[in-house]
Design a protein around this motif. Structure first.
Motif, mmCIF file in Angstrom:
data_model
loop_
_atom_site.group_PDB
_atom_site.id
_atom_site.type_symbol
_atom_site.label_atom_id
_atom_site.label_comp_id
_atom_site.label_asym_id
_atom_site.label_seq_id
_atom_site.Cartn_x
_atom_site.Cartn_y
_atom_site.Cartn_z
ATOM 1 N N GLY A 61 1.297 -0.928 -6.970
ATOM 2 C CA GLY A 61 1.450 -0.122 -8.173
ATOM 3 C C GLY A 61 0.160 0.206 -8.893
ATOM 4 N N GLU A 62 -0.968 -0.411 -8.505
ATOM 5 C CA GLU A 62 -2.254 -0.151 -9.140
ATOM 6 C C GLU A 62 -3.071 0.813 -8.278
ATOM 7 O OE1 GLU A 62 -3.277 -1.250 -12.096
ATOM 8 O OE2 GLU A 62 -1.362 -2.311 -12.415
ATOM 9 N N LYS A 63 -3.706 1.782 -8.934
ATOM 10 C CA LYS A 63 -4.487 2.764 -8.193
ATOM 11 C C LYS A 63 -5.743 2.122 -7.617
ATOM 12 C CE LYS A 63 -6.129 7.528 -8.447
ATOM 13 N NZ LYS A 63 -6.308 8.725 -9.307
ATOM 14 N N VAL A 64 -6.004 2.394 -6.333
ATOM 15 C CA VAL A 64 -7.200 1.894 -5.649
ATOM 16 C C VAL A 64 -7.820 3.050 -4.885
ATOM 17 C CG1 VAL A 64 -6.299 -0.453 -5.439
ATOM 18 C CG2 VAL A 64 -5.850 1.197 -3.616
ATOM 19 N N SER A 65 -9.017 2.827 -4.355
ATOM 20 C CA SER A 65 -9.651 3.876 -3.569
ATOM 21 C C SER A 65 -8.930 4.020 -2.242
ATOM 22 C CB SER A 65 -11.127 3.557 -3.323
ATOM 23 O OG SER A 65 -11.239 2.442 -2.448
ATOM 24 N N VAL A 66 -8.955 5.222 -1.707
ATOM 25 C CA VAL A 66 -8.308 5.484 -0.431
ATOM 26 C C VAL A 66 -8.945 4.656 0.686
ATOM 27 C CG1 VAL A 66 -7.848 7.244 1.343
ATOM 28 C CG2 VAL A 66 -7.575 7.799 -1.089
ATOM 29 N N SER A 67 -10.263 4.509 0.647
ATOM 30 C CA SER A 67 -10.962 3.725 1.674
ATOM 31 C C SER A 67 -10.531 2.267 1.635
ATOM 32 C CB SER A 67 -12.476 3.855 1.499
ATOM 33 O OG SER A 67 -12.868 3.390 0.211
ATOM 34 N N GLU A 68 -10.352 1.715 0.430
ATOM 35 C CA GLU A 68 -9.912 0.333 0.309
ATOM 36 C C GLU A 68 -8.498 0.176 0.846
ATOM 37 O OE1 GLU A 68 -8.836 -2.968 -3.166
ATOM 38 O OE2 GLU A 68 -10.105 -1.235 -3.634
ATOM 39 N N ALA A 69 -7.624 1.147 0.526
ATOM 40 C CA ALA A 69 -6.233 1.054 0.981
ATOM 41 C C ALA A 69 -6.123 1.152 2.492
ATOM 42 C CB ALA A 69 -5.408 2.183 0.345
ATOM 43 N N ARG A 70 -7.018 1.910 3.111
ATOM 44 C CA ARG A 70 -6.963 2.086 4.568
ATOM 45 C C ARG A 70 -7.392 0.837 5.317
ATOM 46 N NH1 ARG A 70 -9.590 7.442 6.787
ATOM 47 N NH2 ARG A 70 -8.503 6.639 8.618
ATOM 48 N N LYS A 71 -8.103 -0.078 4.631
ATOM 49 C CA LYS A 71 -8.506 -1.321 5.293
ATOM 50 C C LYS A 71 -7.312 -2.227 5.546
ATOM 51 C CE LYS A 71 -13.079 -1.329 3.093
ATOM 52 N NZ LYS A 71 -13.982 -2.044 2.164
ATOM 53 N N ILE A 99 0.835 -1.199 0.000
ATOM 54 C CA ILE A 99 0.000 0.000 0.000
ATOM 55 C C ILE A 99 0.875 1.256 0.000
ATOM 56 C CG2 ILE A 99 -1.670 1.367 1.313
ATOM 57 C CD1 ILE A 99 -2.881 -1.039 -0.020
ATOM 58 N N GLU A 100 0.509 2.225 -0.864
ATOM 59 C CA GLU A 100 1.196 3.519 -0.905
ATOM 60 C C GLU A 100 0.156 4.630 -0.981
ATOM 61 O OE1 GLU A 100 5.286 3.232 -3.323
ATOM 62 O OE2 GLU A 100 3.559 2.502 -4.462
ATOM 63 N N PHE A 101 0.366 5.660 -0.160
ATOM 64 C CA PHE A 101 -0.466 6.858 -0.237
ATOM 65 C C PHE A 101 0.396 7.997 -0.783
ATOM 66 C CE2 PHE A 101 -2.371 4.404 3.246
ATOM 67 C CZ PHE A 101 -3.704 4.375 2.842
ATOM 68 N N LYS A 102 -0.177 8.767 -1.689
ATOM 69 C CA LYS A 102 0.532 9.911 -2.259
ATOM 70 C C LYS A 102 -0.409 11.108 -2.310
ATOM 71 C CE LYS A 102 3.130 6.817 -5.339
ATOM 72 N NZ LYS A 102 3.532 6.538 -6.744
ATOM 73 N N VAL A 103 0.181 12.288 -2.381
ATOM 74 C CA VAL A 103 -0.613 13.512 -2.502
ATOM 75 C C VAL A 103 -0.461 14.033 -3.925
ATOM 76 C CG1 VAL A 103 -0.933 15.881 -1.724
ATOM 77 C CG2 VAL A 103 -0.318 14.086 -0.079
ATOM 78 N N TYR A 158 3.085 13.905 -7.910
ATOM 79 C CA TYR A 158 2.738 13.442 -6.569
ATOM 80 C C TYR A 158 3.817 13.863 -5.567
ATOM 81 C CZ TYR A 158 -0.423 10.338 -9.145
ATOM 82 O OH TYR A 158 -1.383 9.831 -9.973
ATOM 83 N N TYR A 159 3.376 14.076 -4.330
ATOM 84 C CA TYR A 159 4.283 14.453 -3.243
ATOM 85 C C TYR A 159 3.998 13.587 -2.027
ATOM 86 C CZ TYR A 159 5.987 17.161 0.757
ATOM 87 O OH TYR A 159 6.607 17.545 1.925
ATOM 88 N N GLY A 160 5.044 13.214 -1.290
ATOM 89 C CA GLY A 160 4.866 12.546 0.003
ATOM 90 C C GLY A 160 4.472 11.088 -0.067
ATOM 91 N N ASN A 161 5.196 10.282 -0.801
ATOM 92 C CA ASN A 161 4.917 8.841 -0.884
ATOM 93 C C ASN A 161 5.086 8.178 0.488
ATOM 94 O OD1 ASN A 161 4.794 6.135 -1.463
ATOM 95 N ND2 ASN A 161 6.032 6.268 -3.304
ATOM 96 N N SER A 162 4.037 7.511 0.977
ATOM 97 C CA SER A 162 4.092 6.889 2.299
ATOM 98 C C SER A 162 3.150 5.695 2.370
ATOM 99 C CB SER A 162 3.715 7.907 3.378
ATOM 100 O OG SER A 162 3.612 7.274 4.646
ATOM 101 N N ALA A 163 3.506 4.737 3.209
ATOM 102 C CA ALA A 163 2.624 3.592 3.444
ATOM 103 C C ALA A 163 1.653 3.872 4.582
ATOM 104 C CB ALA A 163 3.457 2.356 3.769
ATOM 105 N N ASN A 164 1.811 5.005 5.230
ATOM 106 C CA ASN A 164 1.013 5.344 6.403
ATOM 107 C C ASN A 164 0.053 6.486 6.065
ATOM 108 O OD1 ASN A 164 0.458 6.951 8.953
ATOM 109 N ND2 ASN A 164 1.428 5.130 9.821
ATOM 110 N N TYR A 165 -1.223 6.271 6.275
ATOM 111 C CA TYR A 165 -2.229 7.269 5.909
ATOM 112 C C TYR A 165 -2.073 8.556 6.707
ATOM 113 C CZ TYR A 165 -6.750 9.456 5.041
ATOM 114 O OH TYR A 165 -7.751 10.346 4.689
ATOM 115 N N ASN A 166 -1.736 8.432 8.001
ATOM 116 C CA ASN A 166 -1.553 9.629 8.823
ATOM 117 C C ASN A 166 -0.402 10.493 8.320
ATOM 118 O OD1 ASN A 166 -3.690 9.081 10.598
ATOM 119 N ND2 ASN A 166 -2.416 7.758 11.865
ATOM 120 N N GLU A 167 0.650 9.842 7.820
ATOM 121 C CA GLU A 167 1.757 10.598 7.242
ATOM 122 C C GLU A 167 1.327 11.281 5.950
ATOM 123 O OE1 GLU A 167 5.415 8.572 6.801
ATOM 124 O OE2 GLU A 167 5.531 7.906 8.885
ATOM 125 N N ALA A 168 0.470 10.610 5.190
ATOM 126 C CA ALA A 168 -0.059 11.206 3.962
ATOM 127 C C ALA A 168 -0.866 12.460 4.277
ATOM 128 C CB ALA A 168 -0.921 10.186 3.214
#
Length: 368
Positions: free
Chosen positions: A358-368, A287-291, A325-335
């Protein structure tokens, strides 16, 4: 205590450990940053027997000095900034000594202030960093500013045959501060943006050229041309107290912004180092979160000066569009923190996106 309770206890204990570790790293990092003093060397061009250009009867050396003193006064209001002047009176200083002052002080930034001239009615402010020859006009500016070496004692020995009237000599000036070019471009862009956007001055952009005074320094360095004294209206503005105050404050504000960026980047790097083990564990789930801060059809270099000081901006090509994109992180709080930083920088419409392997998913799905 059964197995499930023990497992939950261990998980809480682990989370508490990493929370404590992050807190210790953050506090120690901010303590170090708070103690850090940034040395800025301000160089008022020309001086003494060298008046600079005298367009419309105005004296470049006097205007440059007044603006430099205004910049210094603004910066000295900050406890963590130390200001050094190459000259604070009307005296002649050799070009090599100006760079020497900055080098000896181990300065974090060198800013040289000048006024321009031209045979036409040209006007506007420009900021230069050390680089290869630009267009013909830029070369003439460099030659004119470098010509002051002829007024120095023993200039032939010190500059080893440098001829300020020779295009070949100007082009041949070496890039001693190549490793500082990115930061030089960053501060130059901040200064130029303030001139153009806050003061509505004609924007002559950030350019690269070979000024001798910049060649002598070994830290991020810029040379500012406040405007053209040969333009009657601009010369009058630069020779006025209000004009000098406005230009000086714009430069000072840009420098303070630049230093703030240095602090933010340093703290972020230290926290990232301290929490590295936990991040690696989190990334194992893919999982990766980006801005996302921008998108468009134009490909832009991801250097910090193109993105308001943001570092490590990532570019992804999707069809005809480029996304940034800015701020690549595996942690949603850091994102969320990265999102806040991006919005503070002016990217008000920025938003968080998520990827899994590497595939785009919804933020809600990634947070699970």
């Amino acid at each position: 205590m059964n197995f499930l309770q023990l497992n939950n206890f261990n998980t809480k204990l682990r989370n508490l450990f990493f929370l404590g570790l992050s807190l210790i790293v953050f506090l120690s990092s901010t303590s170090i940053i708070a103690q850090k003093s940034y040395t800025i060397v301000l160089d008022a061009g020309h001086g003494g027997k060298d008046p600079g250009n005298l367009g419309n009867g105005f004296k470049e050396k006097d205007i440059a000095l007044e603006v430099a003193l205004i910049v210094g006064k603004e910066l000295e209001k900050k406890d963590d900034i130390k200001v050094i002047y190459t000259r604070d009176t009307d005296v002649f200083i050799d070009l090599w000594k100006r760079g020497d002052v900055a080098n000896a002080a181990k300065a974090d930034l060198f800013v040289s202030i000048h006024c321009d001239s031209h045979t036409t009615n040209a006007y506007g402010a420009g900021t230069f960093v050390l680089g290869l020859r630009g267009n013909k006009m830029n070369l003439e500016i460099a030659k004119r500013e470098n010509a002051v070496v002829l007024l120095e004692d023993n200039y032939k020995e010190r500059y080893k045959g440098f001829d300020p009237n020779s295009a070949e000599s100007v082009i041949g000036l070496s890039l001693l501060q190549e490793e500082n070019l990115d930061k030089s471009l960053e501060i130059a862009s901040l200064i130029q943006n303030n001139f153009a956007l806050k003061l509505n001055r004609n924007d002559r952009k950030v350019k690269q050229d070979n000024f001798q005074v910049l060649r002598e320094t070994i830290m991020p360095s810029v040379l500012i041309e406040l405007g053209f004294l040969t333009n009657k209206y601009e010369g009058k503005f630069l020779n006025s107290k209000i004009g000098q105050k406005q230009m000086g404050k714009s430069i000072a504000d840009a420098i303070k912004n630049y230093i703030s960026n240095l602090k933010l980047n340093t703290v972020a790097n230290k926290i990232a180092d301290g929490a590295g083990l936990e991040k690696e564990k989190e990334k194992q789930n893919g999982i990766e979160f980006k801005v996302q801060i921008a998108s468009g059809k134009n490909k832009i270099s991801t250097k910090p000066y193109n993105f308001k000081g943001l570092e490590d901006v990532e570019i992804v090509e999707l069809g005809e569009y480029y996304k940034y994109y800015y701020g690549n992180s595996a942690n949603y709080n850091e994102a969320l923190k990265s999102l806040e930083v991006a919005q503070q920088k002016g990217y008000k419409s920025a938003f968080i996106v998520a990827f899994k392997n590497g595939e785009k998913v919804s933020v809600s799905e990634a947070r699970k």
